[in-house]
Write an enzyme that holds these catalytic residues in place. Structure first.
Site, PDB file in Angstrom:
ATOM      1  CG  ASP A  23      -3.120 -10.931  -1.427  1.00  0.00           C
ATOM      2  OD1 ASP A  23      -3.453  -9.731  -1.350  1.00  0.00           O
ATOM      3  OD2 ASP A  23      -3.945 -11.862  -1.483  1.00  0.00           O
ATOM      4  CG  ASN A  71      -3.192  -3.761  -8.299  1.00  0.00           C
ATOM      5  OD1 ASN A  71      -2.012  -4.086  -8.166  1.00  0.00           O
ATOM      6  ND2 ASN A  71      -4.177  -4.503  -7.808  1.00  0.00           N
TER       7      ASN A  71
END
Length: 243
Positions: A23, A71
């Protein structure tokens, strides 16, 4: 009982299976006033560094959360860029993975990707299938909840077909239906960028894993960062519900 990590490996030991939620690519780029794709490109470089470092440290399995089932909600051009980077990574790294005796695995439903990318992934998996060194697992279009639901459906079909009694279902049987069933239990799960949540990643597998949340943005994560995480793991006392 589900398979637990080996308690004898706790206390200064090396984790067999490390997973990382990668991340911070976007924030890395924003801080430098660069487009998000620049952060993703640097994130790919971090994958290369960390995968090599994991092998050097003797980590048997490294699982990376590359593209979650959520996503797809990102802008279309960003998803397209991510798919392009995935193609580039496989093409550029496959020879090294093969020469280093690394087996490539994928968890998640990547069949929804474009046909050329699916073929590229299938070929990479097949080319490294016989390798018996370290294993690199890439999570693509993966979601932990979806994995659990799919496993439940398969068991339910066996019950409906009369080949399985509901009373026979336990956590070990359930675990064998997961995509990670043939991998060592998860020892250490790392998330970069300072966020402290699992984001639907390896929900079942993380039940007894050590969790480590670090502030480092993924593009800045490197071999030294991994070594520090492993050192932290080694200092933890893992009792798995016992004393």
């Amino acid at each position: 009982m589900a398979t637990l990590p080996d308690p004898s490996r706790a206390g200064g030991a090396m984790p067999r299976h490390v997973a990382i939620i990668m991340d911070g690519n976007g924030r890395w780029a924003k801080a430098r006033r660069l487009p998000r794709i620049a952060g993703h490109r640097q994130g790919v470089e971090a994958v290369r560094r960390v995968a090599r470092a994991a092998r050097e440290h003797g980590v048997e399995v490294l699982t990376l959360y590359a593209f979650s089932s959520e996503n797809w909600r990102r802008p279309e051009d960003e998803v397209r860029d991510l798919m392009g980077l995935l193609r580039h990574f496989i093409r550029s790294e496959l020879a090294e993975l093969a020469s280093e005796n690394v087996r490539l695995r994928v968890i998640g439903d990547y069949s929804v990707f474009s046909p050329d990318l699916v073929e590229l992934i299938d070929n990479a998996i097949a080319r490294t299938a016989g390798n018996d060194g370290a294993t690199l697992v890439i999570a693509l279009n993966y979601g932990g909840q979806a994995e659990i639901v799919a496993a439940t459906r398969r068991l339910a079909e066996r019950v409906r077909g009369g080949v399985l009694s509901p009373d026979a279902i336990d956590d070990a049987l359930f675990e064998r239906e997961l995509q990670t069933h043939d991998l060592p239990p998860l020892d250490l799960l790392i998330r970069t960028s300072g966020e402290q949540r699992l984001s639907n990643f390896l929900l079942w597998q993380a039940a007894y894993a050590e969790l480590l949340f670090v502030d480092t943005l993924w593009p800045d994560f490197d071999g030294e960062s991994l070594a520090a995480a492993i050192e932290t793991f080694g200092r933890r006392q893992r009792r798995f519900g016992g004393l």
